[in-house]
Write an enzyme that holds these catalytic residues in place. Structure first.
Site, PDB file in Angstrom:
ATOM      1  N   SER A 156       0.866  -1.178   0.000  1.00  0.00           N
ATOM      2  CA  SER A 156       0.000   0.000   0.000  1.00  0.00           C
ATOM      3  C   SER A 156       0.899   1.222   0.000  1.00  0.00           C
ATOM      4  O   SER A 156       1.660   1.441   0.939  1.00  0.00           O
ATOM      5  CB  SER A 156      -0.868  -0.009   1.258  1.00  0.00           C
ATOM      6  OG  SER A 156      -1.165   1.321   1.622  1.00  0.00           O
TER       7      SER A 156
ATOM      8  N   HIS B   7      -1.091  -1.340  -4.639  1.00  0.00           N
ATOM      9  CA  HIS B   7      -2.357  -0.917  -4.014  1.00  0.00           C
ATOM     10  C   HIS B   7      -2.259   0.575  -3.694  1.00  0.00           C
ATOM     11  O   HIS B   7      -1.362   1.009  -2.975  1.00  0.00           O
ATOM     12  CB  HIS B   7      -2.584  -1.724  -2.736  1.00  0.00           C
ATOM     13  CG  HIS B   7      -3.859  -1.404  -2.023  1.00  0.00           C
ATOM     14  ND1 HIS B   7      -5.063  -2.019  -2.320  1.00  0.00           N
ATOM     15  CD2 HIS B   7      -4.134  -0.536  -1.012  1.00  0.00           C
ATOM     16  CE1 HIS B   7      -6.008  -1.556  -1.514  1.00  0.00           C
ATOM     17  NE2 HIS B   7      -5.477  -0.645  -0.714  1.00  0.00           N
TER      18      HIS B   7
ATOM     19  N   ASP C   7      -4.155   3.992  -2.184  1.00  0.00           N
ATOM     20  CA  ASP C   7      -5.222   4.403  -1.278  1.00  0.00           C
ATOM     21  C   ASP C   7      -5.625   5.848  -1.551  1.00  0.00           C
ATOM     22  O   ASP C   7      -4.878   6.775  -1.245  1.00  0.00           O
ATOM     23  CB  ASP C   7      -4.751   4.247   0.171  1.00  0.00           C
ATOM     24  CG  ASP C   7      -4.679   2.780   0.561  1.00  0.00           C
ATOM     25  OD1 ASP C   7      -5.716   2.095   0.462  1.00  0.00           O
ATOM     26  OD2 ASP C   7      -3.592   2.319   0.942  1.00  0.00           O
TER      27      ASP C   7
ATOM     28  N   MET D 122      -8.106   8.821  -0.655  1.00  0.00           N
ATOM     29  CA  MET D 122      -9.005   9.279   0.414  1.00  0.00           C
ATOM     30  C   MET D 122      -9.380  10.740   0.178  1.00  0.00           C
ATOM     31  O   MET D 122      -8.534  11.537  -0.221  1.00  0.00           O
ATOM     32  CB  MET D 122      -8.305   9.166   1.771  1.00  0.00           C
ATOM     33  CG  MET D 122      -7.778   7.785   2.074  1.00  0.00           C
ATOM     34  SD  MET D 122      -7.146   7.691   3.755  1.00  0.00           S
ATOM     35  CE  MET D 122      -6.266   6.125   3.712  1.00  0.00           C
TER      36      MET D 122
ATOM     37  N   HIS E 295      -7.925   1.765  -4.404  1.00  0.00           N
ATOM     38  CA  HIS E 295      -8.907   1.644  -3.316  1.00  0.00           C
ATOM     39  C   HIS E 295      -9.510   3.032  -3.081  1.00  0.00           C
ATOM     40  O   HIS E 295      -8.856   3.909  -2.522  1.00  0.00           O
ATOM     41  CB  HIS E 295      -8.157   1.120  -2.072  1.00  0.00           C
ATOM     42  CG  HIS E 295      -9.004   0.946  -0.868  1.00  0.00           C
ATOM     43  ND1 HIS E 295      -8.464   0.646   0.371  1.00  0.00           N
ATOM     44  CD2 HIS E 295     -10.354   1.026  -0.681  1.00  0.00           C
ATOM     45  CE1 HIS E 295      -9.437   0.547   1.262  1.00  0.00           C
ATOM     46  NE2 HIS E 295     -10.580   0.779   0.656  1.00  0.00           N
TER      47      HIS E 295
ATOM     48  N   ASP F 180      -7.227  -5.828   3.943  1.00  0.00           N
ATOM     49  CA  ASP F 180      -6.465  -4.573   4.014  1.00  0.00           C
ATOM     50  C   ASP F 180      -6.561  -4.012   5.428  1.00  0.00           C
ATOM     51  O   ASP F 180      -7.653  -3.728   5.915  1.00  0.00           O
ATOM     52  CB  ASP F 180      -7.088  -3.585   3.001  1.00  0.00           C
ATOM     53  CG  ASP F 180      -6.331  -2.280   2.872  1.00  0.00           C
ATOM     54  OD1 ASP F 180      -5.358  -2.055   3.612  1.00  0.00           O
ATOM     55  OD2 ASP F 180      -6.749  -1.480   2.008  1.00  0.00           O
TER      56      ASP F 180
HETATM   57  C1  DX5 Z   1      -6.255   1.955   5.305  1.00  0.00           C
HETATM   58  C2  DX5 Z   1      -5.668   1.682   3.930  1.00  0.00           C
HETATM   59  C3  DX5 Z   1      -4.615   0.651   3.920  1.00  0.00           C
HETATM   60  C4  DX5 Z   1      -3.411   0.948   4.767  1.00  0.00           C
HETATM   61  C5  DX5 Z   1      -2.785  -0.321   5.233  1.00  0.00           C
HETATM   62  O1  DX5 Z   1      -7.390   2.732   5.210  1.00  0.00           O
HETATM   63  O2  DX5 Z   1      -6.700   1.238   3.063  1.00  0.00           O
HETATM   64  O3  DX5 Z   1      -4.266   0.244   2.628  1.00  0.00           O
HETATM   65  O4  DX5 Z   1      -2.466   1.723   4.130  1.00  0.00           O
HETATM   66  O5  DX5 Z   1      -1.757  -0.013   6.120  1.00  0.00           O
HETATM   67  P1  DX5 Z   1      -1.293  -0.986   7.296  1.00  0.00           P
HETATM   68  O6  DX5 Z   1      -0.770  -2.234   6.652  1.00  0.00           O
HETATM   69  O7  DX5 Z   1      -0.252  -0.202   7.997  1.00  0.00           O
HETATM   70  O8  DX5 Z   1      -2.501  -1.265   8.156  1.00  0.00           O
HETATM   71 ZN    ZN Z   2      -6.286   0.252   1.032  1.00  0.00          ZN
END
Ligand code: DX5
Ligand code: ZN
Length: 229
Positions: A19, A44, A46, A48, A77, A182
């Site tokens: 990620s 992956h 992320d 937001m 994501h 995740d």
């Molecule tokens: C959380 C994200 C994840 C996150 C995972 O909302 O979707 O992808 O980066 O990070 P770790 O492995 O540190 O929980």
């Molecule tokens: Zn994620």
């Protein structure tokens, strides 16, 4: 546009997906090279929006920037309130798999169908507190289900085992769906997820807190290989 990248993702299973939330964005090109050298097969990303989740990350320009420096399939994501508004721009930026949150939409089946019509693979995600029954009616329209093992929004949170039950049920009832987990995945939790039937394991802290990404990913791969299934 790359629904064929779905075959690459399937062929990579089981696989650890770094990620990029916790990577060094000041050296994105270098980070991508290190991850590829470490054997990464799928990335992956992320996204937001500060609205669906109380955190903001990045949008299309970063996805496009990553695409310039890597041919790896990109699993995007979407932790955003209006996934359809940004789906086509994300596809244009180079996303191969778009995963939206069921909590963000009224009609997940329609959203999934519309994303699929853009020529990419589609996933639906659910937070730990969301019941699996929320996915009723949309599972025929998606390629993947993402069971969150932390509440979406931040890296570095503690693993919530409720995701394991969801994965095990999905595996039993829908054996052809790709299953992803995740949040809080590390050397202690990844084998539990594999044993529950998971195919794709998103990992942030347990890779990026190490200097040697290859060693971190190899150790996680060993745990996957040793899991009871
Ligand atoms: C959380 C994200 C994840 C996150 C995972 O909302 O979707 O992808 O980066 O990070 P770790 O492995 O540190 O929980
Ligand atoms: Zn994620």
């Amino acid at each position: 546009m790359s629904r064929d990248k779905l075959d690459l993702i399937r062929a990579a299973c089981p696989s650890v997906l770094p990620s990029l939330l916790l990577c060094d964005f000041g050296d994105l090109k270098g980070e991508l090279a290190r991850l590829e050298d470490a054997g990464t097969k799928v990335l992956h990303l992320d996204v937001m929006d500060g609205h669906f989740v109380p955190n903001m990350t990045y949008g299309m320009p970063i996805v496009e920037g990553i695409r310039k420096h890597s041919d790896l399939p990109m699993d995007v994501h979407l932790m955003i309130s209006d996934p359809l508004k940004y789906a086509q721009p994300m596809v244009d930026a180079g996303a191969d798999l778009l995963t939206f949150h069921v909590e963000a939409v009224d009609d997940a089946a329609t959203v999934a169908r519309e994303i699929r019509s853009m020529g990419v693979a589609v996933g639906v995600a659910l937070n730990p507190e969301t019941e699996l029954s929320r996915l009723d009616g949309c599972l025929d329209e998606v390629d993947l289900v993402l069971a969150m093992s932390v509440k979406a929004g931040f890296g570095g949170q503690k693993f919530n085992p409720v995701a394991l039950e969801k994965l095990a049920s999905l595996k039993q009832l829908h054996p052809d769906l790709l299953l992803e987990i995740d949040g809080g995945i590390n050397l202690e939790t990844i084998a539990l997820a594999r044993a529950a039937g998971c195919d794709l394991f998103v990992v942030g802290s347990a890779i990026f807190k190490h200097d040697d990404y290859a060693a971190a990913i190899a150790a996680l791969d060993d745990e996957i290989a040793g899991a009871l299934s």
